[in-house]
Design a protein around this motif. Structure first.
Motif, PDB file in Angstrom:
ATOM      1  N   MET A  33       0.834  -1.209   0.000  1.00 44.33           N
ATOM      2  CA  MET A  33       0.000   0.000   0.000  1.00 44.33           C
ATOM      3  C   MET A  33       0.869   1.260   0.000  1.00 44.33           C
ATOM      4  O   MET A  33       0.614   2.208  -0.765  1.00 44.33           O
ATOM      5  CB  MET A  33      -0.913  -0.011   1.226  1.00 44.33           C
ATOM      6  N   ILE A  34       1.920   1.254   0.849  1.00 46.00           N
ATOM      7  CA  ILE A  34       2.780   2.435   0.919  1.00 46.00           C
ATOM      8  C   ILE A  34       3.523   2.625  -0.400  1.00 46.00           C
ATOM      9  O   ILE A  34       3.658   3.744  -0.904  1.00 46.00           O
ATOM     10  CB  ILE A  34       3.768   2.300   2.096  1.00 46.00           C
ATOM     11  N   GLU A  35       3.992   1.487  -0.974  1.00 38.12           N
ATOM     12  CA  GLU A  35       4.691   1.602  -2.259  1.00 38.12           C
ATOM     13  C   GLU A  35       3.748   2.108  -3.347  1.00 38.12           C
ATOM     14  O   GLU A  35       4.119   2.960  -4.166  1.00 38.12           O
ATOM     15  CB  GLU A  35       5.268   0.240  -2.649  1.00 38.12           C
ATOM     16  N   GLN A  36       2.507   1.598  -3.323  1.00 39.00           N
ATOM     17  CA  GLN A  36       1.532   2.062  -4.315  1.00 39.00           C
ATOM     18  C   GLN A  36       1.212   3.548  -4.116  1.00 39.00           C
ATOM     19  O   GLN A  36       1.164   4.322  -5.086  1.00 39.00           O
ATOM     20  CB  GLN A  36       0.254   1.230  -4.210  1.00 39.00           C
ATOM     21  N   ASN A  37       0.982   3.933  -2.833  1.00 45.04           N
ATOM     22  CA  ASN A  37       0.702   5.348  -2.559  1.00 45.04           C
ATOM     23  C   ASN A  37       1.892   6.232  -2.930  1.00 45.04           C
ATOM     24  O   ASN A  37       1.726   7.360  -3.429  1.00 45.04           O
ATOM     25  CB  ASN A  37       0.356   5.535  -1.085  1.00 45.04           C
ATOM     26  N   GLN A 505      -6.805  10.095  -1.979  1.00 42.88           N
ATOM     27  CA  GLN A 505      -7.122  10.852  -3.194  1.00 42.88           C
ATOM     28  C   GLN A 505      -7.551  12.282  -2.860  1.00 42.88           C
ATOM     29  O   GLN A 505      -7.238  13.244  -3.585  1.00 42.88           O
ATOM     30  CB  GLN A 505      -8.237  10.121  -3.975  1.00 42.88           C
ATOM     31  N   THR A 506      -8.323  12.435  -1.761  1.00 40.86           N
ATOM     32  CA  THR A 506      -8.768  13.774  -1.332  1.00 40.86           C
ATOM     33  C   THR A 506      -7.573  14.646  -0.964  1.00 40.86           C
ATOM     34  O   THR A 506      -7.523  15.841  -1.270  1.00 40.86           O
ATOM     35  CB  THR A 506      -9.722  13.648  -0.138  1.00 40.86           C
ATOM     36  N   ASN A 507      -6.575  14.028  -0.300  1.00 42.88           N
ATOM     37  CA  ASN A 507      -5.366  14.762   0.083  1.00 42.88           C
ATOM     38  C   ASN A 507      -4.622  15.247  -1.160  1.00 42.88           C
ATOM     39  O   ASN A 507      -4.165  16.396  -1.245  1.00 42.88           O
ATOM     40  CB  ASN A 507      -4.473  13.858   0.925  1.00 42.88           C
ATOM     41  N   LEU A 508      -4.512  14.363  -2.161  1.00 38.85           N
ATOM     42  CA  LEU A 508      -3.841  14.759  -3.407  1.00 38.85           C
ATOM     43  C   LEU A 508      -4.612  15.885  -4.106  1.00 38.85           C
ATOM     44  O   LEU A 508      -4.035  16.827  -4.677  1.00 38.85           O
ATOM     45  CB  LEU A 508      -3.715  13.541  -4.332  1.00 38.85           C
ATOM     46  N   LEU A 509      -5.952  15.774  -4.075  1.00 40.51           N
ATOM     47  CA  LEU A 509      -6.780  16.812  -4.680  1.00 40.51           C
ATOM     48  C   LEU A 509      -6.557  18.162  -4.001  1.00 40.51           C
ATOM     49  O   LEU A 509      -6.479  19.209  -4.664  1.00 40.51           O
ATOM     50  CB  LEU A 509      -8.257  16.398  -4.585  1.00 40.51           C
ATOM     51  N   ALA A 538      -9.086  15.358   4.881  1.00 38.53           N
ATOM     52  CA  ALA A 538      -8.529  14.102   4.351  1.00 38.53           C
ATOM     53  C   ALA A 538      -7.615  13.444   5.368  1.00 38.53           C
ATOM     54  O   ALA A 538      -7.660  12.230   5.578  1.00 38.53           O
ATOM     55  CB  ALA A 538      -7.781  14.387   3.047  1.00 38.53           C
ATOM     56  N   GLU A 539      -6.754  14.285   6.030  1.00 43.95           N
ATOM     57  CA  GLU A 539      -5.850  13.704   7.043  1.00 43.95           C
ATOM     58  C   GLU A 539      -6.634  13.131   8.206  1.00 43.95           C
ATOM     59  O   GLU A 539      -6.336  12.056   8.713  1.00 43.95           O
ATOM     60  CB  GLU A 539      -4.886  14.789   7.527  1.00 43.95           C
ATOM     61  N   SER A 540      -7.693  13.854   8.659  1.00 44.31           N
ATOM     62  CA  SER A 540      -8.527  13.343   9.767  1.00 44.31           C
ATOM     63  C   SER A 540      -9.214  12.038   9.377  1.00 44.31           C
ATOM     64  O   SER A 540      -9.259  11.081  10.143  1.00 44.31           O
ATOM     65  CB  SER A 540      -9.560  14.400  10.157  1.00 44.31           C
ATOM     66  N   SER A 541      -9.740  11.995   8.127  1.00 41.83           N
ATOM     67  CA  SER A 541     -10.407  10.760   7.664  1.00 41.83           C
ATOM     68  C   SER A 541      -9.429   9.600   7.630  1.00 41.83           C
ATOM     69  O   SER A 541      -9.759   8.470   7.990  1.00 41.83           O
ATOM     70  CB  SER A 541     -11.012  10.992   6.274  1.00 41.83           C
ATOM     71  N   SER A 542      -8.177   9.881   7.206  1.00 37.67           N
ATOM     72  CA  SER A 542      -7.171   8.808   7.137  1.00 37.67           C
ATOM     73  C   SER A 542      -6.859   8.262   8.521  1.00 37.67           C
ATOM     74  O   SER A 542      -6.774   7.057   8.727  1.00 37.67           O
ATOM     75  CB  SER A 542      -5.903   9.347   6.464  1.00 37.67           C
ATOM     76  N   GLU A 543      -6.690   9.193   9.512  1.00 33.74           N
ATOM     77  CA  GLU A 543      -6.387   8.739  10.883  1.00 33.74           C
ATOM     78  C   GLU A 543      -7.526   7.904  11.452  1.00 33.74           C
ATOM     79  O   GLU A 543      -7.321   6.855  12.067  1.00 33.74           O
ATOM     80  CB  GLU A 543      -6.128   9.958  11.781  1.00 33.74           C
ATOM     81  N   GLN A 544      -8.794   8.397  11.263  1.00 34.46           N
ATOM     82  CA  GLN A 544      -9.948   7.641  11.774  1.00 34.46           C
ATOM     83  C   GLN A 544     -10.045   6.280  11.104  1.00 34.46           C
ATOM     84  O   GLN A 544     -10.409   5.279  11.724  1.00 34.46           O
ATOM     85  CB  GLN A 544     -11.238   8.446  11.535  1.00 34.46           C
TER      86      GLN A 544
END
Length: 691
Positions: A33-37, A505-509, A538-544
């Motif tokens: 996942m990290i490599e893909q991201n 994706q939201t973070n990249l946007l 986006a960061e909050s959504s990722s942490e949750q």
């Protein structure tokens, strides 16, 4: 190995195996996942860098287009054009400027005129298109310079037609300054390549400028890896990711085309510097797995000890029951499945204890009845022996009857007296036989009662077996529900992965929006605030999402442990079912023995009935003898005839007496066998301790 050790080993093995499997899987998935991201992020950064380069080129074109649209330039008067353009060479990052006429003659501000009509970018400009030349090396340039250059050319229009072209020459090394600000995490850098693979700008390797890795790989094997990557980038004009090796380091690169120019922006970084997060995550997962293993081992010891203690308590009670001790109830520690088994065991003990008490009481009564019957039969046998002796005496006296009437009369009186005694003895015998018959009937009733009690107890055991089956079925349904919950949890994990992807994706946007807002200047400040809020969301959504993923994984592990515990309890239900079947089989054996005893008692009752019939016959014969004796006294003249009849009657009585003696012997034998059976039953029942 006892059950505690077995359970501890199995649960520990399950915890260790599942923890290692989950840890390894998490590391693999996280790495991928990290490599893909990282690849996606690198590609986005490369795209942004390409936009920056394209924006820089467009800025030069915008300035030249504005200049070409001024009246001073469109008039095609060189002096006026010179005065207009010369200040721009001082203020702008432009090396030189030139006016190209329709014949392709380029008149430079620095002096000199060169015909460059054959150049493709000049022909396009004269056709009315803005064009940018390739990076021209000092050897290829029409003007002798020490550095590579690029020519920006825009058409000059007057009254709707092309009257010439405006050319601006810039130092191509300026592209290196543009791409120098484009970087990724870790050890990274960017460079520009044209669509033929030649490097036209490089931030860290100036020795590679104006060189083509594909051509270099033909003589230098160390360049083969980057040469393959260059060929891949040329063939994939829309952009993408690739990997190559440089100086022993594995490099990850992302590339994107620069607008509509014949350029490719390449953003590259050492893969090891990008994977630091994977290393930290792997170490964290190892620590978490080790903690789970320690906790699992501790839980395994506790669970195994708890179950072993409960089962040991049941084993102690069953061992005591196997020794015949029913005096104490099993102590129920908790009201759970094992507690329900213990309660059912107590009910079974209570039923068996009641049964044993009843058998003891009835056996004692049967023993007393058998003893009385034996004594009565002994008395009956003595009486029959006396009758036999009297019959012998009568026979002897009848032989001498004809010798003397007086002696006969006296003998007849004595015979009458003897017959009366015989009648009394027969009456006594009849009463004894009646008592024996009643006692045997009572014994049969008691045996029937014991048999019915055993049948009811067998029904109770069957009910217990059915209850055990119901409990086992219920546990199986619970296990199926737990498996369904586990499958639903896996679905939630997949949904959570989708949420993480959306957050990424939201973070990249938001980053793209921030870049666009920066380009817009003051007009884009409000949009920049919105972009920043989107990034925070986006960061909050990722942490949750990460928190939810961790919780779901813990829930799944707990469900797996519960599933294993449920399977263990099901195995114990199997052992309990076997124990119930063993108790049922033993009760069937006892019931069969009681049925055999009932059959023997019925045979005794039939023999006593026959004896009673014989006694009535003897009693009737005695009455007949008494009447005959009276007639002998009254009718002496018929003495001889009566004597003959009496002799015949005595012989008949002797035969009946022998038959009665035989029946009495058989009754005595049967009574002896019955007494032995009762003693055996008393001995077997005496082994059970109920108080």
């Amino acid at each position: 190995m006892n059950i505690k050790q077995t359970l501890t080993f199995l649960i520990s093995l399950l915890v260790i195996t599942s923890s290692l499997a989950v840890g390894i899987l998490a590391i693999i998935m996280a790495s991928q996942m990290i490599e893909q991201n990282t690849e996606e992020w690198m590609h986005n950064e490369a795209s942004i860098g390409a936009l920056l380069v394209a924006s820089s080129i467009d800025n030069h074109f915008d300035i030249l287009r504005e200049l070409a649209n001024t009246g001073y330039i469109r008039g095609m008067d060189w002096d006026t054009q010179y005065e207009m353009l010369f200040p721009y060479t001082q203020d702008m990052d432009i090396d030189d400027m030139a006016i190209i006429d329709l014949d392709g003659n380029a008149r430079h501000l620095s002096g000199g005129t060169v015909n460059i009509r054959s150049r493709d970018y000049v022909q396009r400009a004269l056709r009315g298109e803005m064009s940018l030349s390739e990076v021209i090396s000092p050897d290829e340039s029409a003007v002798k310079l020490d550095y590579p250059i690029m020519n920006y050319v825009v058409p000059i229009r007057s009254e709707g037609r092309v009257v010439g072209a405006l050319l601006a020459r810039v130092n191509a090394l300026g592209l290196t300054d543009v791409v120098s600000n484009i970087k990724a995490r870790g050890h990274s850098y960017a460079y520009l390549s044209n669509t033929q693979g030649r490097i036209i700008a490089h931030t860290t390797r100036p020795d590679l400028l104006m060189k083509n890795p594909i051509e270099m790989a033909k003589t230098d094997s160390t360049m083969s890896s980057i040469a393959h990557t260059t060929e891949y980038m040329i063939s994939h004009t829309t952009g993408g990711n690739s990997q190559y090796t440089m100086n022993g380091n594995k490099m990850l690169c992302a590339f994107a085309p620069v607008g509509n120019q014949d350029m490719i922006l390449v953003l590259t970084a050492e893969l090891s510097s990008l994977m630091t997060e994977v290393t930290r995550l792997r170490n964290l997962i190892f620590i978490i797995v080790a903690a789970f293993v320690v906790i699992g081992l501790f839980a395994a010891l506790k669970i195994a000890g708890f179950i072993a203690k409960r089962l040991k308590n049941v084993e102690t009670t069953v061992t005591r029951l196997g020794g015949g001790d029913f005096s104490k109830e099993h102590k129920v520690l908790k009201k759970d499945e094992i507690g329900a088994i213990a309660a059912a065991l107590n009910k079974c003990m209570e039923s068996i204890k009641h049964l044993v008490k009843t058998i003891k009481e009835k056996t004692s009564s049967l023993s007393q009845i058998g003893k009385e019957l034996s004594e009565n039969m002994v008395r009956t046998n003595d009486a029959m022996n006396l009758i036999d002796e009297n019959m012998v005496n009568i026979n002897k006296r009848m032989e001498y009857q004809s010798a003397s009437v007086i002696e006969t009369s006296s003998t007849m009186r004595q015979m009458i007296s003897t017959i009366r005694k015989l009648t009394d003895n027969v009456e006594l015998q009849s009463e004894s036989v009646s008592q024996s018959s009643s006692a045997i009937e009572q014994m049969l009733a008691n045996i029937e009662s014991v048999t019915q009690t055993l049948i009811r107890n067998s029904d109770g055991v069957k009910v217990l077996a059915k209850a055990s089956d119901v409990g086992r079925s219920g546990l199986q349904e619970v296990a199926a529900d737990i498996q369904e919950i586990a499958r639903e949890s896996e679905g939630l994990l997949e949904i959570n992965a989708v949420m993480q992807n959306i957050a990424s994706q939201t973070n990249l946007l938001s980053m793209n929006a921030a870049i666009e807002a920066a380009h817009a200047g003051d007009a884009g400040k409000g949009f920049a605030v919105v972009a920043d809020e989107i990034r925070k969301l986006a960061e909050s959504s990722s942490e949750q999402s990460k928190t939810i993923s961790a919780v779901l994984k813990k829930i799944k592990e707990s469900i797996d442990k519960i599933t294993q515990s449920t399977n263990t309890v099901l195995n114990k239900f199997e052992d309990i079912d076997k124990g119930v079947k063993t108790v049922s089989q033993q009760e069937d054996n006892i019931r069969a023995s009681m049925e055999e005893q009932s059959v023997g008692s019925k045979q005794i009752l039939e023999a006593v009935g026959k004896l009673n019939d014989l006694t009535r016959q003897v009693k009737a014969g005695s009455a007949e003898m008494s009447e005959g004796s009276e007639q002998i006294i009254q009718e002496s003249e018929n003495l001889e005839k009566v004597t003959s009849e009496v002799t015949a009657a005595i012989k008949e009585m002797s035969s009946e007496t022998e038959e009665i003696s035989t029946v009495i012997k058989r009754i005595n034998e049967t009574t002896g066998h019955n007494k032995e059976n009762i003693n055996v039953l008393i001995e077997e029942v005496g082994r059970f301790k109920v108080e």
